[in-house]
Design a protein around this motif. Sequence first.
Motif, PDB file in Angstrom:
ATOM      1  N   ALA A 292       0.808  -1.217   0.000  1.00 22.07           N
ATOM      2  CA  ALA A 292       0.000   0.000   0.000  1.00 22.07           C
ATOM      3  C   ALA A 292       0.843   1.269   0.000  1.00 22.07           C
ATOM      4  O   ALA A 292       0.394   2.313  -0.467  1.00 22.07           O
ATOM      5  CB  ALA A 292      -0.924   0.015   1.224  1.00 22.07           C
ATOM      6  N   LYS A 293       2.064   1.196   0.522  1.00 21.55           N
ATOM      7  CA  LYS A 293       2.918   2.384   0.617  1.00 21.55           C
ATOM      8  C   LYS A 293       4.272   2.067  -0.005  1.00 21.55           C
ATOM      9  O   LYS A 293       4.970   1.163   0.449  1.00 21.55           O
ATOM     10  CB  LYS A 293       3.083   2.815   2.076  1.00 21.55           C
ATOM     11  CG  LYS A 293       3.883   4.089   2.255  1.00 21.55           C
ATOM     12  CD  LYS A 293       3.947   4.487   3.731  1.00 21.55           C
ATOM     13  CE  LYS A 293       4.738   5.783   3.914  1.00 21.55           C
ATOM     14  NZ  LYS A 293       4.835   6.165   5.348  1.00 21.55           N
ATOM     15  N   LEU A 294       4.652   2.817  -1.043  1.00 25.25           N
ATOM     16  CA  LEU A 294       5.894   2.566  -1.768  1.00 25.25           C
ATOM     17  C   LEU A 294       6.663   3.869  -1.920  1.00 25.25           C
ATOM     18  O   LEU A 294       6.152   4.853  -2.439  1.00 25.25           O
ATOM     19  CB  LEU A 294       5.591   1.976  -3.150  1.00 25.25           C
ATOM     20  CG  LEU A 294       6.791   1.709  -4.063  1.00 25.25           C
ATOM     21  CD1 LEU A 294       7.752   0.715  -3.418  1.00 25.25           C
ATOM     22  CD2 LEU A 294       6.332   1.189  -5.424  1.00 25.25           C
ATOM     23  N   ASN A 295       7.914   3.848  -1.462  1.00 31.43           N
ATOM     24  CA  ASN A 295       8.784   5.023  -1.567  1.00 31.43           C
ATOM     25  C   ASN A 295       9.867   4.744  -2.597  1.00 31.43           C
ATOM     26  O   ASN A 295      10.745   3.910  -2.394  1.00 31.43           O
ATOM     27  CB  ASN A 295       9.422   5.340  -0.210  1.00 31.43           C
ATOM     28  CG  ASN A 295      10.141   6.684  -0.215  1.00 31.43           C
ATOM     29  OD1 ASN A 295      10.474   7.228  -1.259  1.00 31.43           O
ATOM     30  ND2 ASN A 295      10.369   7.233   0.969  1.00 31.43           N
ATOM     31  N   LEU A 296       9.808   5.448  -3.741  1.00 32.87           N
ATOM     32  CA  LEU A 296      10.777   5.299  -4.836  1.00 32.87           C
ATOM     33  C   LEU A 296      11.549   6.584  -5.065  1.00 32.87           C
ATOM     34  O   LEU A 296      12.118   6.795  -6.143  1.00 32.87           O
ATOM     35  CB  LEU A 296      10.041   4.915  -6.126  1.00 32.87           C
ATOM     36  CG  LEU A 296       9.409   3.533  -6.178  1.00 32.87           C
ATOM     37  CD1 LEU A 296       8.500   3.415  -7.386  1.00 32.87           C
ATOM     38  CD2 LEU A 296      10.472   2.452  -6.216  1.00 32.87           C
ATOM     39  N   SER A 297      11.622   7.442  -4.086  1.00 31.40           N
ATOM     40  CA  SER A 297      12.255   8.739  -4.271  1.00 31.40           C
ATOM     41  C   SER A 297      13.765   8.623  -4.406  1.00 31.40           C
ATOM     42  O   SER A 297      14.381   7.648  -3.981  1.00 31.40           O
ATOM     43  CB  SER A 297      11.917   9.658  -3.082  1.00 31.40           C
ATOM     44  OG  SER A 297      12.422   9.113  -1.877  1.00 31.40           O
ATOM     45  N   SER A 298      14.346   9.648  -5.058  1.00 30.88           N
ATOM     46  CA  SER A 298      15.803   9.772  -5.208  1.00 30.88           C
ATOM     47  C   SER A 298      16.418   8.552  -5.876  1.00 30.88           C
ATOM     48  O   SER A 298      17.332   7.918  -5.341  1.00 30.88           O
ATOM     49  CB  SER A 298      16.455  10.024  -3.835  1.00 30.88           C
ATOM     50  OG  SER A 298      15.972  11.198  -3.238  1.00 30.88           O
ATOM     51  N   ASN A 299      15.907   8.206  -7.051  1.00 31.38           N
ATOM     52  CA  ASN A 299      16.472   7.142  -7.867  1.00 31.38           C
ATOM     53  C   ASN A 299      16.725   7.691  -9.272  1.00 31.38           C
ATOM     54  O   ASN A 299      16.840   8.907  -9.456  1.00 31.38           O
ATOM     55  CB  ASN A 299      15.532   5.932  -7.892  1.00 31.38           C
ATOM     56  CG  ASN A 299      15.652   5.093  -6.632  1.00 31.38           C
ATOM     57  OD1 ASN A 299      16.637   4.400  -6.430  1.00 31.38           O
ATOM     58  ND2 ASN A 299      14.648   5.169  -5.762  1.00 31.38           N
ATOM     59  N   LYS A 300      16.805   6.812 -10.265  1.00 30.67           N
ATOM     60  CA  LYS A 300      17.057   7.223 -11.646  1.00 30.67           C
ATOM     61  C   LYS A 300      15.870   6.862 -12.538  1.00 30.67           C
ATOM     62  O   LYS A 300      16.029   6.527 -13.704  1.00 30.67           O
ATOM     63  CB  LYS A 300      18.333   6.560 -12.174  1.00 30.67           C
ATOM     64  CG  LYS A 300      19.600   6.966 -11.427  1.00 30.67           C
ATOM     65  CD  LYS A 300      20.830   6.312 -12.032  1.00 30.67           C
ATOM     66  CE  LYS A 300      22.099   6.761 -11.324  1.00 30.67           C
ATOM     67  NZ  LYS A 300      23.313   6.128 -11.903  1.00 30.67           N
ATOM     68  N   LEU A 301      14.698   6.950 -12.002  1.00 32.09           N
ATOM     69  CA  LEU A 301      13.492   6.533 -12.712  1.00 32.09           C
ATOM     70  C   LEU A 301      13.034   7.603 -13.698  1.00 32.09           C
ATOM     71  O   LEU A 301      13.124   8.798 -13.423  1.00 32.09           O
ATOM     72  CB  LEU A 301      12.388   6.230 -11.702  1.00 32.09           C
ATOM     73  CG  LEU A 301      12.715   5.092 -10.707  1.00 32.09           C
ATOM     74  CD1 LEU A 301      11.704   5.049  -9.592  1.00 32.09           C
ATOM     75  CD2 LEU A 301      12.798   3.769 -11.430  1.00 32.09           C
ATOM     76  N   THR A 302      12.512   7.150 -14.835  1.00 32.97           N
ATOM     77  CA  THR A 302      11.993   8.035 -15.865  1.00 32.97           C
ATOM     78  C   THR A 302      10.491   7.791 -16.038  1.00 32.97           C
ATOM     79  O   THR A 302       9.858   7.139 -15.208  1.00 32.97           O
ATOM     80  CB  THR A 302      12.734   7.810 -17.193  1.00 32.97           C
ATOM     81  OG1 THR A 302      12.542   6.449 -17.612  1.00 32.97           O
ATOM     82  CG2 THR A 302      14.230   8.067 -17.018  1.00 32.97           C
ATOM     83  N   ASP A 303       9.941   8.292 -17.149  1.00 34.55           N
ATOM     84  CA  ASP A 303       8.497   8.160 -17.390  1.00 34.55           C
ATOM     85  C   ASP A 303       8.046   6.699 -17.414  1.00 34.55           C
ATOM     86  O   ASP A 303       6.890   6.400 -17.114  1.00 34.55           O
ATOM     87  CB  ASP A 303       8.125   8.816 -18.718  1.00 34.55           C
ATOM     88  CG  ASP A 303       8.548  10.275 -18.770  1.00 34.55           C
ATOM     89  OD1 ASP A 303       8.972  10.791 -17.722  1.00 34.55           O
ATOM     90  OD2 ASP A 303       8.466  10.886 -19.840  1.00 34.55           O
ATOM     91  N   SER A 304       8.950   5.796 -17.764  1.00 36.91           N
ATOM     92  CA  SER A 304       8.578   4.387 -17.879  1.00 36.91           C
ATOM     93  C   SER A 304       8.171   3.766 -16.554  1.00 36.91           C
ATOM     94  O   SER A 304       7.550   2.709 -16.533  1.00 36.91           O
ATOM     95  CB  SER A 304       9.746   3.583 -18.475  1.00 36.91           C
ATOM     96  OG  SER A 304      10.888   3.652 -17.637  1.00 36.91           O
ATOM     97  N   VAL A 305       8.503   4.415 -15.431  1.00 35.27           N
ATOM     98  CA  VAL A 305       8.188   3.833 -14.119  1.00 35.27           C
ATOM     99  C   VAL A 305       6.684   3.648 -13.927  1.00 35.27           C
ATOM    100  O   VAL A 305       6.238   2.784 -13.165  1.00 35.27           O
ATOM    101  CB  VAL A 305       8.762   4.721 -12.987  1.00 35.27           C
ATOM    102  CG1 VAL A 305       8.016   6.034 -12.898  1.00 35.27           C
ATOM    103  CG2 VAL A 305       8.711   3.993 -11.652  1.00 35.27           C
ATOM    104  N   PHE A 306       5.883   4.432 -14.659  1.00 39.58           N
ATOM    105  CA  PHE A 306       4.431   4.318 -14.506  1.00 39.58           C
ATOM    106  C   PHE A 306       3.897   3.013 -15.087  1.00 39.58           C
ATOM    107  O   PHE A 306       2.722   2.692 -14.901  1.00 39.58           O
ATOM    108  CB  PHE A 306       3.736   5.523 -15.148  1.00 39.58           C
ATOM    109  CG  PHE A 306       3.931   6.791 -14.369  1.00 39.58           C
ATOM    110  CD1 PHE A 306       3.122   7.093 -13.291  1.00 39.58           C
ATOM    111  CD2 PHE A 306       4.951   7.664 -14.695  1.00 39.58           C
ATOM    112  CE1 PHE A 306       3.310   8.249 -12.567  1.00 39.58           C
ATOM    113  CE2 PHE A 306       5.156   8.832 -13.980  1.00 39.58           C
ATOM    114  CZ  PHE A 306       4.336   9.126 -12.902  1.00 39.58           C
TER     115      PHE A 306
END
Length: 654
Positions: A292-306
């Motif tokens: 329910a809670k996901l923290n993906l901050s401060s990485n190298k993610l782009t638009d594809s993460v969606f």
Amino acid sequence: MAENRRPLTNFFFCSCVFTLTLWNNIKPSDENEFIANYSSSLLEDHSDYETKSLPLSQTKRLQFASADNKINHPSWDVEHNTSDSLVLSNIPENGISDLIQLLSKFNKTSGLKNLALNNITTSWENFIKILQIVWHTSTEYFNIFKVKLMSNINKQSFNYDGTSLKAVIISNVSIQIFYFSQDDLYCIFSEMNIIALTISDSKIIHMLCPSKRSQFRFLNFSNNDLTDMVFQGCNNLDLLETLILQRNQLKKLSKVSSMTNKMKLLKHLDISRNMLYYDENENHCHWVETLAKLNLSSNKLTDSVFGCLPINAQILDLQNNQITTVPKDITELKALKELNIAFNRLTELPGCSHYRGLELLNIEENSILTPSSDFFHSCQNIRELRGGHNPFQCSCELRDFVNFEKKSGGRLVGWPESYVCEYPDGLKGTQLKDFQLSELSCNTTLLLVIALVVTVVVVAVTSFLCIYFDVMWYLKMMWQWTQTKRRVRKSHPEDLQSILQFHAFISYSERDSLWVKNHLIPNLEKEDGSVQICLHERNFIPGKSIVENIINCIEKSYKSIFVLSPNFVQSEWCHYELSFAHHKLFSESCNSLILILLEPIPQYLIPARYHKLKALMAKRTYLEWPKEKSKHGLFWANLKVAINTNLPISAKVV
């Protein structure tokens, strides 16, 4: 009384803190506060005290710092001590035996709930002894901060039965040896039958999967060197609810998602501050459904993460990545309530068409100039929007955003200080609340846009017509002809006749040159020189442009003969020659054109820009080259009659 006092500086100096806040209320999630408590400043008063006068048995929290490598003293009656929190600090390797002796005095009935060891140096064997002793006491929360392990790490047996421990926090471990079995180190911790375990700031590179069903509900391995291989295929963490893996060496998001497959109760996952990326061409993501809670901050993610998000996520943190837009074809996140996408590269506010239940949105510190109208129509359930610190372009399109604040009743967090115009330069620094545009001003802008569009269309249509009808070609040709005529007008009238030097100028396509050289020229030019023919290949003057040579030849020739064929209409230079000759026909009102139809020309082969040729062929009589040899004589006779002109003898070319 004074003579009975003994100095305590040879033993330790003690800070006895009386507090009403009991440490047994500390939970695993409060680890930072826990560390801060036991790291508080120590009492530095070196006065002499009578040991028996210290009311140690009445304190709620005891904090000791070793002074001379001793941490134990017989005057402390552990059995009758009521302290529920104890902090022991600055214990060197030669003081570990005293520490072990002291901890051995505690048991299940001692009442100690919270124990912290701060800044200790020990061997691996003694470290396990300390852990084993505490394991069988009344301690529920055990914190070890800043540990230095000095000896070889080897396999140690450990009894996990009958513990009161709920949480173990081990932080900032420094191992001074380099060659040891990783399993000997990790298996001690992976098999713990407690609720919460934290090992942080210790540079561990792996963690074993428990050999049997684990009791862990909370795991924190932040600021280490764990890779994507951690807990892959692990089936014994099905009770885990919270997993924190921030500041590690995680890279592939799809691999991290597969790690959660067997964690059937996982609700909170923190994998921020890693090097995560997602390649949509690789494996798909498979998250556990309970997340329910996901923290993906401060990485190298782009638009594809969606394309790689848990569909049941309620709280999603994507701040400080490299996202430029929210794709329109993403999976619908029906349960999402909070989305943090601050500190990215977005140029517009994302709509809520894929997460209708969104209540909190953070989009600060992006590159948003003008919020899209789709946002205001699709995000009706937003209770709180953080959209400040963006380079807003103050124009008519921003009125909807300003009206949103007026209608929302305080839903824009940070309004009005954080919402400032960046563009245009004249409004830079103006708060959005002070930016006003009248309806008339916006309508004027719309009219200007329409006028601009109309202008562009007119220019485009005009350009198309000019290209289709070859207008530029005609303008260039007219300019050349005008310049030539201007030069003629400046010449003296008596010299006009002397300009004529040739009986005829012949215009033909290079593909018809064999007929011209083998038939036309021999039958027109005789040995007596009675007929002078102008040919471009022998009469063009070197150094002059082709166009200027063509005009000069036409001007110096009484007649212009055009050899017409399908090849002729495909020649650009033939077109020039025909147009210049046509101008001479009308400007001088003389019958100077002779048309020879070498081969029939279908009308569909004549380009639209050859309208002069179509008109000439329709109105003027032309000579048609006969296929029968018996008719050739009549053809040449007619042609000579058409050319029949006597040039002045002085004008003939020698």
